[in-house]
Scaffold this active site. Structure first.
Site, mmCIF file in Angstrom:
data_model
loop_
_atom_site.group_PDB
_atom_site.id
_atom_site.type_symbol
_atom_site.label_atom_id
_atom_site.label_comp_id
_atom_site.label_asym_id
_atom_site.label_seq_id
_atom_site.Cartn_x
_atom_site.Cartn_y
_atom_site.Cartn_z
ATOM 1 N N TYR A 195 0.837 -1.199 0.000
ATOM 2 C CA TYR A 195 0.000 0.000 0.000
ATOM 3 C C TYR A 195 0.872 1.250 0.000
ATOM 4 O O TYR A 195 1.773 1.377 0.833
ATOM 5 C CB TYR A 195 -0.905 -0.031 1.228
ATOM 6 C CG TYR A 195 -1.904 1.099 1.355
ATOM 7 C CD1 TYR A 195 -2.274 1.875 0.266
ATOM 8 C CD2 TYR A 195 -2.508 1.367 2.575
ATOM 9 C CE1 TYR A 195 -3.206 2.888 0.394
ATOM 10 C CE2 TYR A 195 -3.447 2.380 2.718
ATOM 11 C CZ TYR A 195 -3.788 3.148 1.623
ATOM 12 O OH TYR A 195 -4.707 4.161 1.752
ATOM 13 N N CYS A 196 0.621 2.161 -0.950
ATOM 14 C CA CYS A 196 1.317 3.453 -1.014
ATOM 15 C C CYS A 196 2.828 3.219 -1.111
ATOM 16 O O CYS A 196 3.278 2.480 -1.983
ATOM 17 C CB CYS A 196 0.930 4.305 0.198
ATOM 18 S SG CYS A 196 1.495 6.017 0.147
ATOM 19 N N LEU A 197 3.646 3.830 -0.243
ATOM 20 C CA LEU A 197 5.086 3.607 -0.284
ATOM 21 C C LEU A 197 5.422 2.138 -0.122
ATOM 22 O O LEU A 197 6.413 1.646 -0.667
ATOM 23 C CB LEU A 197 5.787 4.406 0.820
ATOM 24 C CG LEU A 197 6.314 5.783 0.451
ATOM 25 C CD1 LEU A 197 5.174 6.731 0.145
ATOM 26 C CD2 LEU A 197 7.173 6.345 1.584
ATOM 27 N N GLY A 243 3.802 -0.271 -1.374
ATOM 28 C CA GLY A 243 3.674 -0.879 -2.692
ATOM 29 C C GLY A 243 4.870 -0.595 -3.575
ATOM 30 O O GLY A 243 5.316 -1.459 -4.340
#
Length: 593
Positions: free
Chosen positions: A324-326, A328
């Site tokens: 998720y986000c960073l 990812g």
């Protein structure tokens, strides 16, 4: 015998290290850090360069000056016509200009009464004219134009008539209804927030939400801990589970329980109930002692160490990985390095609002250029980390009308706090980022775009997303200002493998936290089979089928389609494999302040 004389080379003195260089660098960093404290990490030289670029080109464009003058005259005429119509109809008239779709400051009908209608129409016309003045000026660098438009928007939002009791009819009505008590209550709220700011305390959540009580309460155990992560394995709720476990890699810019909020709003609980063995990384909240912890440490001691633990605990040959986000972005780097090295443990890779190509990072890119990064580095160099308040300020300014000024009016003039919910409580629970890691992240990914250009080094060699052959499930959100969906979509250009791209409504967090059964939820989805030509983002948007409901159900079905047979449910931990239970979820790292 002739005496040999060796001439002294003039460059010898310059070749030796100059002891003053270290002193000069120290003074520069101290000065930059001190200034950055007052500017919220925004480099004034970037703003000055943007203005100078625009001013030089504007002066050289007399035709544009004439055009803007004509626009100004037309807007003045529209305003005069509006005022005439309003005065002739008892103070109300149809607006000559509407606010932007996301601007809700003037939604109340009271804004259409005299003279408030005149003030808000004057403000909106001025806002439109100023934006036109800096937009599309020939010769101005696009980045400078974006910075200038952003800066002017902040200045205009500051003087909006919605921000002052004398020009805000809604505030005036509330003052009459409360006998002025709302201003007293607002002053108390302002004093409370100011004291918390001075004491560096987190925002008040009202005590309604607490980690371990009604947040992050999905049953599980901590099964591994090192200096960077705790690994949580969740207790099964079904008798049998899929053979492939799921490892969730959240961003270290946020507490992991964004994916395990209240029980009815928990993606982790949902996955467990669907018959998956779920693991989640809980990152340590770094302090000054972790200033030199870098991106490679997060990959090696975070993602890879967690994968090793999941493999040993479950005995599974394949793992579904989700970032998720960073988290990812980091998972993408790890997946590329694993593919390069012949590590085939990843059955699928899911990326939630995560960028892998940073050529179009959205408005957050306004804060990312060489001067800005140097500014942030000076700020982090002094304290060893970047504080959540310093990060949050930049994100709030991207939507200052909603996240700063409208909230200030609601709390300090109306005297009312917005009701707290689980997502707001999580958002108030900030984290920090180490100096080395954040500097490397900004320079290598945002500035150099090294991952997309196959120049990123991990595990001793460069990595390439083209090496990743595991099926990809990628989610973007429609109104994401942190990882714009068109930027997330660019992964189509970095890999020839199977990609299922999903576009869900709402923003960076609310779009991901999308429990089934919620109202006003929809998503678009389209598969790109392996080795098939891809569409551009706008073409994708035109042909992708829209579905009502939560994308969670689509993801669960996709995971099941890429999973093997079921096996007996696995309880947390595996002492025989060297992973005994260390304590109950949510662990202790998530509680660090």
């Amino acid at each position: 015998m002739a005496t040999q004389i060796t001439a002294r080379r003039p460059c010898d003195e310059e070749a030796a290290p100059d002891p003053m260089e270290g002193v000069a660098d120290l003074l520069d960093r101290v000065a930059g850090s001190s200034l950055a404290q007052w500017t919220m990490g925004i480099a004034p030289e970037s703003l000055a360069a943007a203005y100078a670029d625009w001013a030089v080109h504007f002066v050289r464009s007399p035709g544009r000056s004439l055009l803007l003058g004509a626009k100004g005259v037309r807007k003045a005429q529209r305003l005069s016509d509006y005022a005439t119509r309003a005065l002739g109809s008892g103070g109300r008239a149809e607006r000559c200009i509407a606010p932007l779709p996301h601007d809700h400051r003037f939604d109340d009908p009271a804004w259409d009464t005299w003279p408030f209608g005149l003030w808000q129409q004057t403000f909106l016309l001025t806002q439109q004219w100023i934006d036109a003045a800096v937009r599309d000026c020939p010769g101005v660098a696009p980045h400078h134009e974006a910075i200038l438009r952003f800066g002017l928007r902040q200045m205009l939002d500051l003087i909006s008539p919605a921000n002052f009791p004398a020009t805000n009819p809604v505030v005036q009505q509330h003052m009459v209804e409360t006998g002025g008590k709302c201003l007293f209550d607002g002053a108390k709220l302002w004093a409370e927030d100011w004291q918390r700011q001075v004491r560096r305390e987190p925002p008040d959540t009202g005590g309604d939400f607490e980690v371990g009580r009604n947040l992050a309460v999905t049953p599980g155990k901590v099964v591994f801990r090192n200096e960077l992560i705790e690994l949580i394995q969740y207790s099964p709720t079904t008798e049998r589970v899929r053979a492939e476990p799921i490892l969730i890699v959240p961003a270290w810019i946020m507490k992991y329980y964004i994916l395990d909020l209240s029980p009815e709003n928990s993606l982790i609980r949902y996955l467990v109930d669907q018959g998956f063995t779920v693991f989640a990384i809980s990152w340590r909240n770094p302090g000054p002692e972790m200033r030199d912890t870098g991106m490679e440490d997060y990959r090696r001691d975070g993602v890879m160490r967690a994968l090793d633990a999941v493999s040993a605990i479950t005995g599974a040959e394949s793992i579904h990985a989700c970032g998720y986000c960073l988290g990812g972005t980091l998972l993408s780097i790890a997946a590329a390095a694993m593919a390069r090295d012949g590590d085939t443990r990843l059955s699928t890779v899911t990326l939630l609002a995560a960028q892998t190509d940073f050529t179009e990072p959205g408005e957050i890119g306004l804060f990312i250029d060489d001067a800005q990064v140097r500014y942030l580095e000076n700020l982090m160099w002094q304290q060893g980390y970047l504080d959540s308040r310093q990060m949050g300020g930049a994100f709030e300014m991207l939507r200052s009308a909603d996240l700063i000024w409208s909230r200030a009016v609601q709390e300090y003039l109306m005297g009312e706090r917005a009701p707290m919910n689980d997502l707001m409580a999580w958002n108030a629970d900030g984290t920090r980022m180490p100096y080395a890691m954040h500097s490397q992240y900004l320079r290598r990914l945002f500035l150099d775009n090294a991952l997309a250009r196959e120049r990123y080094v991990a595990g001793g060699g460069t990595v390439a997303m083209t090496d990743v052959t595991a099926p990809l499930y990628v989610v973007g959100t429609e109104t994401d200002h942190v990882a714009p969906w068109r930027s997330v979509w660019k992964i189509h250009s970095l890999t020839d493998g199977e990609v299922r791209f999903v576009l869900t409504n709402r923003g960076h967090n609310a779009g991901i936290v999308s429990a089934p059964g919620g109202k006003h939820r929809h998503y678009r989805v389209l598969d790109r089979p392996q080795d098939e030509n891809h569409h551009d983002a706008d073409a994708w948007l035109a042909i992708a089928a829209q579905h009502e409901g939560s994308w969670w159900t689509d993801w669960a079905e996709w995971l099941l389609a890429h999973s093997g047979q079921s096996v007996p449910a696995r309880e947390p931990g595996n002492a025989k494999a060297g992973y005994p239970v260390l304590g109950d979820a949510p662990g202790r790292y998530v509680l660090e302040r």
